[in-house]
Design a protein around this motif. Structure first.
Motif, PDB file in Angstrom:
ATOM      1  N   PRO A   1       8.583  36.236  19.105  1.00 22.18           N
ATOM      2  CA  PRO A   1      10.045  36.394  19.041  1.00 22.18           C
ATOM      3  C   PRO A   1      10.474  36.718  17.605  1.00 22.18           C
ATOM      4  O   PRO A   1       9.694  36.518  16.667  1.00 22.18           O
ATOM      5  CB  PRO A   1      10.579  35.021  19.466  1.00 22.18           C
ATOM      6  CG  PRO A   1       9.427  34.107  19.562  1.00 22.18           C
ATOM      7  CD  PRO A   1       8.176  34.887  19.410  1.00 22.18           C
ATOM      8  N   PRO A   2      11.703  37.173  17.424  1.00 27.28           N
ATOM      9  CA  PRO A   2      12.213  37.384  16.067  1.00 27.28           C
ATOM     10  C   PRO A   2      12.190  36.063  15.286  1.00 27.28           C
ATOM     11  O   PRO A   2      12.344  34.987  15.875  1.00 27.28           O
ATOM     12  CB  PRO A   2      13.659  37.850  16.286  1.00 27.28           C
ATOM     13  CG  PRO A   2      13.723  38.289  17.708  1.00 27.28           C
ATOM     14  CD  PRO A   2      12.686  37.519  18.451  1.00 27.28           C
ATOM     15  N   ILE A   3      11.995  36.156  13.987  1.00 28.55           N
ATOM     16  CA  ILE A   3      11.893  34.966  13.139  1.00 28.55           C
ATOM     17  C   ILE A   3      13.065  34.019  13.357  1.00 28.55           C
ATOM     18  O   ILE A   3      12.883  32.799  13.445  1.00 28.55           O
ATOM     19  CB  ILE A   3      11.760  35.360  11.654  1.00 28.55           C
ATOM     20  CG1 ILE A   3      10.400  36.032  11.430  1.00 28.55           C
ATOM     21  CG2 ILE A   3      11.938  34.163  10.733  1.00 28.55           C
ATOM     22  CD1 ILE A   3      10.187  36.602  10.033  1.00 28.55           C
ATOM     23  N   GLU A   4      14.254  34.554  13.480  1.00 26.75           N
ATOM     24  CA  GLU A   4      15.448  33.695  13.607  1.00 26.75           C
ATOM     25  C   GLU A   4      15.484  32.909  14.922  1.00 26.75           C
ATOM     26  O   GLU A   4      16.263  31.965  15.074  1.00 26.75           O
ATOM     27  CB  GLU A   4      16.736  34.509  13.417  1.00 26.75           C
ATOM     28  CG  GLU A   4      16.938  35.618  14.417  1.00 26.75           C
ATOM     29  CD  GLU A   4      16.312  36.961  14.025  1.00 26.75           C
ATOM     30  OE1 GLU A   4      16.602  37.935  14.737  1.00 26.75           O
ATOM     31  OE2 GLU A   4      15.548  37.033  13.046  1.00 26.75           O
ATOM     32  N   ASP A   5      14.646  33.265  15.882  1.00 25.40           N
ATOM     33  CA  ASP A   5      14.629  32.563  17.168  1.00 25.40           C
ATOM     34  C   ASP A   5      13.667  31.372  17.211  1.00 25.40           C
ATOM     35  O   ASP A   5      13.633  30.635  18.200  1.00 25.40           O
ATOM     36  CB  ASP A   5      14.272  33.530  18.302  1.00 25.40           C
ATOM     37  CG  ASP A   5      15.401  34.503  18.611  1.00 25.40           C
ATOM     38  OD1 ASP A   5      16.515  34.348  18.066  1.00 25.40           O
ATOM     39  OD2 ASP A   5      15.157  35.443  19.399  1.00 25.40           O
ATOM     40  N   PHE A   6      12.864  31.186  16.171  1.00 28.49           N
ATOM     41  CA  PHE A   6      11.917  30.066  16.161  1.00 28.49           C
ATOM     42  C   PHE A   6      12.648  28.743  15.936  1.00 28.49           C
ATOM     43  O   PHE A   6      13.544  28.651  15.096  1.00 28.49           O
ATOM     44  CB  PHE A   6      10.861  30.258  15.070  1.00 28.49           C
ATOM     45  CG  PHE A   6       9.756  31.179  15.478  1.00 28.49           C
ATOM     46  CD1 PHE A   6       8.574  30.684  16.003  1.00 28.49           C
ATOM     47  CD2 PHE A   6       9.903  32.550  15.350  1.00 28.49           C
ATOM     48  CE1 PHE A   6       7.556  31.531  16.389  1.00 28.49           C
ATOM     49  CE2 PHE A   6       8.895  33.410  15.728  1.00 28.49           C
ATOM     50  CZ  PHE A   6       7.717  32.901  16.251  1.00 28.49           C
ATOM     51  N   GLU A   7      12.242  27.747  16.701  1.00 33.35           N
ATOM     52  CA  GLU A   7      12.801  26.404  16.550  1.00 33.35           C
ATOM     53  C   GLU A   7      12.060  25.688  15.423  1.00 33.35           C
ATOM     54  O   GLU A   7      10.835  25.706  15.370  1.00 33.35           O
ATOM     55  CB  GLU A   7      12.659  25.636  17.861  1.00 33.35           C
ATOM     56  CG  GLU A   7      13.434  26.292  18.989  1.00 33.35           C
ATOM     57  CD  GLU A   7      13.089  25.768  20.360  1.00 33.35           C
ATOM     58  OE1 GLU A   7      14.037  25.538  21.142  1.00 33.35           O
ATOM     59  OE2 GLU A   7      11.893  25.599  20.656  1.00 33.35           O
ATOM     60  N   LEU A   8      12.819  25.069  14.533  1.00 31.68           N
ATOM     61  CA  LEU A   8      12.262  24.381  13.371  1.00 31.68           C
ATOM     62  C   LEU A   8      12.776  22.949  13.331  1.00 31.68           C
ATOM     63  O   LEU A   8      13.907  22.667  13.723  1.00 31.68           O
ATOM     64  CB  LEU A   8      12.664  25.092  12.078  1.00 31.68           C
ATOM     65  CG  LEU A   8      12.269  26.561  11.938  1.00 31.68           C
ATOM     66  CD1 LEU A   8      12.909  27.176  10.708  1.00 31.68           C
ATOM     67  CD2 LEU A   8      10.761  26.701  11.884  1.00 31.68           C
ATOM     68  N   GLY A   9      11.924  22.046  12.850  1.00 29.92           N
ATOM     69  CA  GLY A   9      12.355  20.667  12.656  1.00 29.92           C
ATOM     70  C   GLY A   9      12.466  19.855  13.928  1.00 29.92           C
ATOM     71  O   GLY A   9      13.427  19.101  14.094  1.00 29.92           O
ATOM     72  N   GLY A  10      11.473  19.969  14.821  1.00 29.16           N
ATOM     73  CA  GLY A  10      11.520  19.175  16.042  1.00 29.16           C
ATOM     74  C   GLY A  10      10.318  19.411  16.941  1.00 29.16           C
ATOM     75  O   GLY A  10       9.471  20.257  16.680  1.00 29.16           O
ATOM     76  N   ILE A  11      10.283  18.644  18.013  1.00 35.00           N
ATOM     77  CA  ILE A  11       9.203  18.749  18.998  1.00 35.00           C
ATOM     78  C   ILE A  11       9.398  20.023  19.823  1.00 35.00           C
ATOM     79  O   ILE A  11      10.487  20.266  20.343  1.00 35.00           O
ATOM     80  CB  ILE A  11       9.186  17.515  19.933  1.00 35.00           C
ATOM     81  CG1 ILE A  11       9.012  16.224  19.135  1.00 35.00           C
ATOM     82  CG2 ILE A  11       8.102  17.662  21.014  1.00 35.00           C
ATOM     83  CD1 ILE A  11       7.726  16.093  18.362  1.00 35.00           C
ATOM     84  N   VAL A  12       8.336  20.826  19.940  1.00 33.48           N
ATOM     85  CA  VAL A  12       8.411  22.073  20.704  1.00 33.48           C
ATOM     86  C   VAL A  12       7.442  22.098  21.885  1.00 33.48           C
ATOM     87  O   VAL A  12       7.493  22.995  22.713  1.00 33.48           O
ATOM     88  CB  VAL A  12       8.163  23.314  19.811  1.00 33.48           C
ATOM     89  CG1 VAL A  12       9.296  23.468  18.804  1.00 33.48           C
ATOM     90  CG2 VAL A  12       6.809  23.245  19.131  1.00 33.48           C
ATOM     91  N   GLY A  13       6.525  21.127  21.946  1.00 35.14           N
ATOM     92  CA  GLY A  13       5.564  21.118  23.041  1.00 35.14           C
ATOM     93  C   GLY A  13       4.551  20.011  22.896  1.00 35.14           C
ATOM     94  O   GLY A  13       4.733  19.075  22.113  1.00 35.14           O
ATOM     95  N   GLU A  14       3.487  20.151  23.672  1.00 35.55           N
ATOM     96  CA  GLU A  14       2.413  19.165  23.617  1.00 35.55           C
ATOM     97  C   GLU A  14       1.092  19.861  23.904  1.00 35.55           C
ATOM     98  O   GLU A  14       1.058  20.969  24.434  1.00 35.55           O
ATOM     99  CB  GLU A  14       2.645  18.033  24.613  1.00 35.55           C
ATOM    100  CG  GLU A  14       2.555  18.454  26.068  1.00 35.55           C
ATOM    101  CD  GLU A  14       2.833  17.308  27.038  1.00 35.55           C
ATOM    102  OE1 GLU A  14       3.662  16.438  26.727  1.00 35.55           O
ATOM    103  OE2 GLU A  14       2.206  17.299  28.102  1.00 35.55           O
ATOM    104  N   ALA A  15       0.018  19.189  23.529  1.00 31.95           N
ATOM    105  CA  ALA A  15      -1.330  19.681  23.800  1.00 31.95           C
ATOM    106  C   ALA A  15      -2.251  18.476  23.848  1.00 31.95           C
ATOM    107  O   ALA A  15      -1.850  17.353  23.511  1.00 31.95           O
ATOM    108  CB  ALA A  15      -1.778  20.664  22.727  1.00 31.95           C
ATOM    109  N   GLU A  16      -3.470  18.720  24.257  1.00 32.55           N
ATOM    110  CA  GLU A  16      -4.475  17.663  24.294  1.00 32.55           C
ATOM    111  C   GLU A  16      -5.546  17.994  23.260  1.00 32.55           C
ATOM    112  O   GLU A  16      -6.108  19.095  23.278  1.00 32.55           O
ATOM    113  CB  GLU A  16      -5.101  17.589  25.690  1.00 32.55           C
ATOM    114  CG  GLU A  16      -6.107  16.492  25.848  1.00 32.55           C
ATOM    115  CD  GLU A  16      -6.709  16.464  27.238  1.00 32.55           C
ATOM    116  OE1 GLU A  16      -7.643  15.674  27.439  1.00 32.55           O
ATOM    117  OE2 GLU A  16      -6.271  17.228  28.114  1.00 32.55           O
TER     118      GLU A  16
END
Length: 117
Positions: free
Chosen positions: A59-74
């Motif tokens: 996505p465009p740089i301005e669309d990235f979410e910063l400063g928070g939880i965005v997902g999970e993994a194992e």
């Protein structure tokens, strides 16, 4: 639950199933589910390298979410060698079953940190 803070766009690449190894300067014995926290800093050079060299549509740089939880993994392993294109070491946290989650603003920390879910 444990969380780890990772700069964007690397956090995006993990939770969207592109990046299977997160590099670290320290080994870990932790195995299991971990929340992926997107740090407040964005790595522009990494973004443009991924677009140019790996041909992954981002996505465009301005669309990235910063400063928070965005997902999970194992985290299923911690390795010192890997054939993954993402491994640069010296340690690699091998990630599986990654998925996106609804963004939740949260202050990050270094290393693994605890988050109430």
């Amino acid at each position: 639950m444990k969380a780890i803070s990772i700069r964007q766009p690397l956090a995006y690449l993990i939770v969207n199933g592109y990046k299977d190894v997160e590099n670290g300067s320290w080994p870990t014995s932790f195995r299991g589910k971990v929340l992926i926290h997107a740090g407040k800093k964005f790595e522009n050079e990494t973004y443009y390298n991924v677009l140019k060299n790996l041909k992954i549509k981002l996505p465009p740089i301005e669309d990235f979410e910063l400063g928070g939880i965005v997902g999970e993994a194992e985290i299923v392993d911690c390795v010192e060698k890997s054939k993954s294109k993402w491994f640069s070491g010296p340690y690699g946290f091998v990630m599986k079953n990654a998925k996106r989650k609804r963004f939740k603003p949260l202050k990050g920390q270094l290393g693994f940190f605890n988050v109430e879910v």
